[in-house]
Design an enzyme around this catalytic site. Sequence first.
Site, PDB file in Angstrom:
ATOM      1  CB  CYS A   1      -0.930  -0.011   1.214  1.00 56.51           C
ATOM      2  SG  CYS A   1      -2.259  -1.239   1.107  1.00 56.51           S
TER       3      CYS A   1
ATOM      4  CB  CYS B   1      12.218   5.910  -7.132  1.00 57.42           C
ATOM      5  SG  CYS B   1      13.051   4.741  -6.039  1.00 57.42           S
TER       6      CYS B   1
END
Length: 392
Positions: A195, A351
């Site tokens: 998640c 990232c």
Amino acid sequence: MLNPNLAEIELSPDDYQRYSRHIILPEVGLDGQKRIKAASILCIGTGGLGSPLLLYLAAAGIGRIGIIDFDIVDHSNLQRQIIHGTSWVGKPKIESAKHRILEINPYCQVDLYETQLTASNALDIIRPYDIVIDGTDNFPTRYLTNDACVLLNKPNVYGSIFRFEGQATVFNYQDGPNYRDLYPEPPPPGMVPSCAEGGVLGVLPGIIGTIQATEALKIILGAPNTLSGRLLLFNAWEMKFRELRLRPNPERPVIEKLIDYEQFCGIPQAKAAEVAESSALSEMTVLELKALMERQDKDFILLDVRNPNEYDIARIPGSVLVPLPDIEAGHGIEKVKELLDGHEGILIAHCKMGGRSAKALTLLKEAGIEGINVKGGITAWSKEVDSSVTQY
């Protein structure tokens, strides 16, 4: 104590007032509320699923609730983990959960286990409880929970969530299927994003967690038509429920003991491969990137491989967005080649935390493009270089 001696259980005057809406239900009544009071439930995890189900189980009058978790409350939890509040950020989740439970029901016994569930402690922790509720978010713990419940003959109320979708069922109840009937083998590590990577609609765990709490109460009350043998699927975006039938697999291997679940799920192998992959890549720290950016004589291209919505939240100045899915699809590689065309500088990629950029650089390396990975990604940049860059 799913079949308690009801004659030995008394309801106090406060109980009659507190649970009056239960007691007037013919399907519950006095005996049902006594069963609820006598019951004990262990909740594994106090995150998105554990938060709502713990609140409702406490409010329903469960006499004993065990909570196992070793995490602390983070600001990013508050969007969905409603048992925790802002004042508890940085503190243990189990302490936060106990505090909230006792505010709802001061008569509930709350047992805390601030530890990770492992093959060495699972049987001892689970054994005293009537029902186990799985509120975890990783495959090793799900398989461990399942196998321990099978060995101890405990019902296992399962739920999981991701993005806009959730599922729930009851395992190991009345000769019904267990988790290994649904998932005989774990998926390859990294195949199913967390998640934290993929996101989750904040209200979704409230729906699935409440379904888990409902099933636990139904088991205690001996109600028919539990989710045993049925996998309930929910899509919040489309507001649709579906149901799949589950049956025990007669050829399923017999569970005789607990095993190394990290090994079973391929976690050590994946970590070793990740280390090998990282060692094959050049890396730099965010402080080294900052020093490079401050030098005027060094030319480079800073590649951001996160998703566009993440780029909108926060970015390192001068970075160029080429999302990892585009690189995986191939057209992102062509875009990187265009960026480098006629450019003598070095390629640097980042990232959120360094994992996706390492994967992107591996793909680019296969296409003949060398690059350097930024360790810790933009999260490290925010912590160590520029705190004005939003953390998410």
